[in-house]
Motif scaffolding. Sequence first.
Motif, short mmCIF file in Angstrom:
data_model
loop_
_atom_site.label_atom_id
_atom_site.label_comp_id
_atom_site.label_asym_id
_atom_site.label_seq_id
_atom_site.Cartn_x
_atom_site.Cartn_y
_atom_site.Cartn_z
N THR A 92 0.56 -0.96 -0.03
CA THR A 92 0.53 0.02 -0.05
C THR A 92 1.14 1.08 -0.13
O THR A 92 1.32 2.06 0.73
N SER A 93 1.39 1.75 -0.50
CA SER A 93 1.60 2.72 -0.60
C SER A 93 1.55 3.85 -2.39
O SER A 93 1.34 3.04 -3.54
N ARG A 94 1.28 4.86 -2.15
CA ARG A 94 0.98 6.19 -3.58
C ARG A 94 2.31 6.04 -4.33
O ARG A 94 2.00 5.31 -5.62
N ASN A 95 3.55 6.32 -3.67
CA ASN A 95 4.85 6.69 -4.24
C ASN A 95 5.22 4.84 -5.44
O ASN A 95 5.18 5.23 -6.51
N ARG A 96 4.81 3.80 -4.46
CA ARG A 96 5.81 2.54 -5.70
C ARG A 96 4.82 1.46 -6.01
O ARG A 96 4.54 1.28 -6.68
N PHE A 97 3.07 2.27 -5.79
CA PHE A 97 2.47 1.10 -6.57
C PHE A 97 0.64 1.94 -7.43
O PHE A 97 -0.46 1.05 -8.07
N SER A 98 0.37 2.55 -7.13
CA SER A 98 -0.27 3.54 -7.12
C SER A 98 -0.67 3.88 -9.29
O SER A 98 -2.03 3.31 -9.79
#
Length: 390
Positions: A92-98
Amino acid sequence: MPKLPDYIGPLAFGVKMGVVVPGTDLTGMVTSALKQVNDDELLDDRDVICVTESVVARAQNNFVSVDYVAEEIRAKLGLKKDSMVGVVFPITSRNRFSLIMEGIARAVPEGEVIVQLPFPCDEVGNQIISEELAETFDYVAGLVRYDELDAADCRHPITKVNYLQMYQEVIEGQGAKATIFLSNDPKRILEFSPDGVIAADIHTREKTRRKIKEDLDNCITLQDLCSEGENWCEWGLLGSNMSANKRLKLAPREASAFAREVQQSVLEATGRKVEVLVYGDGAYKDPSSGIYELADPMPVFGATDGFSGRYREGIKYKYVADVCHEEGKSVEEIEAHLAEQCRVAYEHNHIMTEGTTPRRVEDVIASLADLVSGSADAGTPVIVVKGILK
């Protein structure tokens, strides 16, 4: 500036450099900075030069668009616009997975994306639901749909972001249907009969893929995506980060070759034989948040040959000093004994090394470099580490 005195032990310091953009001669830039370090008598043989992966990948222009990710997913899994694709254990990561999630949804704009998350945390320690709520579920066989949960229970305790809701909005924003549920058994995704599955975890990806492929052969990992073509990395989408203009910055490709190139360039410019590594996330756990920092596949993307087979280990100074003191030795005798024992090679399980679990020296150094440079970036993409390699 004078040379560091002999009583200074291991240390690390950052080296400031200019902005790195695609096409930058990074080897020359790093060498120029280290020549100044050497001119100030702060560079020695056996020092370790740590270069952050982000500037290496940026200099390589190693970016891919969300559209390209979507095309890769369709090709690798043989999907159609109305297919159903499963995504198992993404962090759960905006930077890594969005943006990766956006690419997945864009691959099936008329279909469905089924997202399976573990509980209570993802694999790097980001809380998905509270420990208290998780205790009411069956950790092994439980399956809980997102629409059965209170949104307030899904907010991250630090960022206050509801990542389940965010991923749902990302998927629906591409026109696809979103189904999100929690379960720690990766095979539960198969109950939804997906056409293909992406094992989206990082460190346990092969274990997850192996379990899914027992019943569904059409399963890939993030490492299988963007691992070939014009812009690529042997790690695929593992270690990628959000960038500008709906693009993902991949991890650097062939990082060991870059490290060897820098090593040779520094030797020619300064006469110093240094070791070089390209580092990503440090491997450590935040005791207050429970977050395990390592969202990259490993702390070191590439390195020179001097690290091969080396471990950070040694005698337990405190234990040896206590034993010697109980034996009636003087301070001078204890110091002499310690100096002698440091030259002895002990097995990993010897009592003299008790409490000093061996770790790969490059992982320790990379973690130190990441702490010095900082996730928020201190403007020092090169870190010099002294006194650890002997």
